[in-house]
Design a protein around this motif. Structure first.
Motif, PDB file in Angstrom:
ATOM      1  N   SER A  88      11.331  68.484  59.139  1.00 53.09           N
ATOM      2  CA  SER A  88      12.757  68.345  59.403  1.00 53.09           C
ATOM      3  C   SER A  88      13.205  66.891  59.235  1.00 53.09           C
ATOM      4  CB  SER A  88      13.061  68.835  60.811  1.00 53.09           C
ATOM      5  OG  SER A  88      14.424  68.707  61.088  1.00 53.09           O
ATOM      6  N   HIS A  89      12.414  65.963  59.740  1.00 50.05           N
ATOM      7  CA  HIS A  89      12.730  64.539  59.605  1.00 50.05           C
ATOM      8  C   HIS A  89      12.723  64.119  58.135  1.00 50.05           C
ATOM      9  CE1 HIS A  89      12.982  60.329  60.612  1.00 50.05           C
ATOM     10  NE2 HIS A  89      11.905  60.098  59.889  1.00 50.05           N
ATOM     11  N   HIS A  90      11.759  64.616  57.376  1.00 49.59           N
ATOM     12  CA  HIS A  90      11.686  64.291  55.951  1.00 49.59           C
ATOM     13  C   HIS A  90      12.922  64.805  55.214  1.00 49.59           C
ATOM     14  CE1 HIS A  90      10.094  63.729  51.924  1.00 49.59           C
ATOM     15  NE2 HIS A  90      10.355  64.999  51.686  1.00 49.59           N
ATOM     16  N   LEU A  91      13.343  66.020  55.518  1.00 48.77           N
ATOM     17  CA  LEU A  91      14.532  66.582  54.872  1.00 48.77           C
ATOM     18  C   LEU A  91      15.777  65.768  55.208  1.00 48.77           C
ATOM     19  CD1 LEU A  91      13.945  70.415  55.352  1.00 48.77           C
ATOM     20  CD2 LEU A  91      13.722  69.091  53.240  1.00 48.77           C
ATOM     21  N   ASP A  92      15.894  65.331  56.450  1.00 46.35           N
ATOM     22  CA  ASP A  92      17.038  64.512  56.846  1.00 46.35           C
ATOM     23  C   ASP A  92      17.052  63.175  56.116  1.00 46.35           C
ATOM     24  OD1 ASP A  92      18.057  66.422  58.562  1.00 46.35           O
ATOM     25  OD2 ASP A  92      17.015  65.611  60.318  1.00 46.35           O
ATOM     26  N   ARG A  93      15.880  62.544  55.976  1.00 45.61           N
ATOM     27  CA  ARG A  93      15.803  61.272  55.251  1.00 45.61           C
ATOM     28  C   ARG A  93      16.154  61.447  53.780  1.00 45.61           C
ATOM     29  NH1 ARG A  93      10.126  59.499  56.271  1.00 45.61           N
ATOM     30  NH2 ARG A  93      10.332  59.084  54.072  1.00 45.61           N
ATOM     31  N   LYS A  94      15.658  62.519  53.173  1.00 46.82           N
ATOM     32  CA  LYS A  94      15.946  62.801  51.761  1.00 46.82           C
ATOM     33  C   LYS A  94      17.443  63.052  51.584  1.00 46.82           C
ATOM     34  CE  LYS A  94      14.391  64.263  47.648  1.00 46.82           C
ATOM     35  NZ  LYS A  94      13.635  63.487  46.714  1.00 46.82           N
ATOM     36  N   ALA A  95      18.051  63.777  52.505  1.00 46.26           N
ATOM     37  CA  ALA A  95      19.489  64.058  52.437  1.00 46.26           C
ATOM     38  C   ALA A  95      20.294  62.771  52.542  1.00 46.26           C
ATOM     39  CB  ALA A  95      19.893  65.032  53.537  1.00 46.26           C
ATOM     40  N   ALA A  96      19.865  61.847  53.383  1.00 47.79           N
ATOM     41  CA  ALA A  96      20.580  60.581  53.535  1.00 47.79           C
ATOM     42  C   ALA A  96      20.550  59.775  52.235  1.00 47.79           C
ATOM     43  CB  ALA A  96      19.970  59.771  54.673  1.00 47.79           C
ATOM     44  N   GLY A 139      24.429  59.514  46.023  1.00 49.26           N
ATOM     45  CA  GLY A 139      24.307  59.741  44.594  1.00 49.26           C
ATOM     46  C   GLY A 139      25.527  60.425  44.001  1.00 49.26           C
ATOM     47  N   SER A 140      25.293  61.179  42.948  1.00 49.95           N
ATOM     48  CA  SER A 140      26.357  61.879  42.241  1.00 49.95           C
ATOM     49  C   SER A 140      26.846  63.084  43.047  1.00 49.95           C
ATOM     50  CB  SER A 140      25.834  62.356  40.883  1.00 49.95           C
ATOM     51  OG  SER A 140      24.847  63.358  41.064  1.00 49.95           O
ATOM     52  N   GLU A 141      27.813  63.799  42.494  1.00 44.64           N
ATOM     53  CA  GLU A 141      28.361  64.986  43.154  1.00 44.64           C
ATOM     54  C   GLU A 141      27.263  66.030  43.390  1.00 44.64           C
ATOM     55  OE1 GLU A 141      30.972  67.452  45.041  1.00 44.64           O
ATOM     56  OE2 GLU A 141      31.375  65.406  44.363  1.00 44.64           O
ATOM     57  N   GLU A 142      26.413  66.238  42.399  1.00 37.62           N
ATOM     58  CA  GLU A 142      25.316  67.204  42.542  1.00 37.62           C
ATOM     59  C   GLU A 142      24.350  66.770  43.647  1.00 37.62           C
ATOM     60  OE1 GLU A 142      23.404  67.728  38.803  1.00 37.62           O
ATOM     61  OE2 GLU A 142      25.187  68.520  37.840  1.00 37.62           O
ATOM     62  N   ASP A 143      24.074  65.468  43.719  1.00 39.02           N
ATOM     63  CA  ASP A 143      23.193  64.958  44.763  1.00 39.02           C
ATOM     64  C   ASP A 143      23.798  65.174  46.144  1.00 39.02           C
ATOM     65  OD1 ASP A 143      21.341  64.142  42.900  1.00 39.02           O
ATOM     66  OD2 ASP A 143      21.961  62.031  42.925  1.00 39.02           O
ATOM     67  N   ARG A 144      25.103  64.987  46.285  1.00 35.66           N
ATOM     68  CA  ARG A 144      25.749  65.188  47.580  1.00 35.66           C
ATOM     69  C   ARG A 144      25.719  66.652  47.988  1.00 35.66           C
ATOM     70  NH1 ARG A 144      29.118  61.154  45.404  1.00 35.66           N
ATOM     71  NH2 ARG A 144      30.662  62.663  44.732  1.00 35.66           N
ATOM     72  N   VAL A 145      25.857  67.559  47.020  1.00 43.35           N
ATOM     73  CA  VAL A 145      25.757  68.993  47.328  1.00 43.35           C
ATOM     74  C   VAL A 145      24.337  69.319  47.791  1.00 43.35           C
ATOM     75  CG1 VAL A 145      25.797  71.301  46.310  1.00 43.35           C
ATOM     76  CG2 VAL A 145      27.619  69.680  45.783  1.00 43.35           C
ATOM     77  N   MET A 146      23.340  68.767  47.100  1.00 43.76           N
ATOM     78  CA  MET A 146      21.949  68.984  47.480  1.00 43.76           C
ATOM     79  C   MET A 146      21.676  68.409  48.869  1.00 43.76           C
ATOM     80  SD  MET A 146      18.953  70.172  46.786  1.00 43.76           S
ATOM     81  CE  MET A 146      18.674  70.343  45.057  1.00 43.76           C
ATOM     82  N   ALA A 147      22.272  67.258  49.184  1.00 43.15           N
ATOM     83  CA  ALA A 147      22.104  66.650  50.508  1.00 43.15           C
ATOM     84  C   ALA A 147      22.634  67.580  51.592  1.00 43.15           C
ATOM     85  CB  ALA A 147      22.809  65.297  50.561  1.00 43.15           C
ATOM     86  N   GLY A 148      23.777  68.198  51.352  1.00 47.79           N
ATOM     87  CA  GLY A 148      24.329  69.145  52.320  1.00 47.79           C
ATOM     88  C   GLY A 148      23.420  70.343  52.522  1.00 47.79           C
ATOM     89  N   GLU A 149      22.833  70.832  51.434  1.00 47.87           N
ATOM     90  CA  GLU A 149      21.927  71.971  51.542  1.00 47.87           C
ATOM     91  C   GLU A 149      20.656  71.598  52.300  1.00 47.87           C
ATOM     92  OE1 GLU A 149      21.393  73.245  47.518  1.00 47.87           O
ATOM     93  OE2 GLU A 149      23.432  74.033  47.359  1.00 47.87           O
ATOM     94  N   LEU A 150      20.152  70.386  52.058  1.00 50.36           N
ATOM     95  CA  LEU A 150      18.965  69.937  52.789  1.00 50.36           C
ATOM     96  C   LEU A 150      19.251  69.795  54.278  1.00 50.36           C
ATOM     97  CD1 LEU A 150      17.449  67.241  50.394  1.00 50.36           C
ATOM     98  CD2 LEU A 150      16.555  69.516  50.883  1.00 50.36           C
TER      99      LEU A 150
END
Length: 62
Positions: free
Chosen positions: A22-30, A35-46
């Motif tokens: 869970s901590h790793h996913l939160d760090r990756k999302a941050a 990043g780009s629009e696609e990266d921000r969407v992926m961050a929300g999903e993470l």
């Protein structure tokens, strides 16, 4: 007595590994959030996935 200690160790390992993922996913999302629009969407999903893991829904579906 051995089984009780072994069971507690297993439960501690499961809880610790879940928290680590869970901590790793939160760090990756941050990182992806900047990043780009696609990266921000992926961050929300993470973040959603991490939240579901915290609530136990991902590991133990109802």
């Amino acid at each position: 007595m051995f089984w009780v200690v072994g069971g507690l160790v297993v439960l501690a390992l499961i809880g610790g590994s879940s928290a680590a993922v869970s901590h790793h996913l939160d760090r990756k999302a941050a990182k992806l959030q900047q990043g780009s629009e696609e990266d921000r969407v992926m961050a929300g999903e993470l973040r959603d996935l991490s939240r579901q893991m915290d609530q136990g829904r991902y590991l133990y579906p109802h």
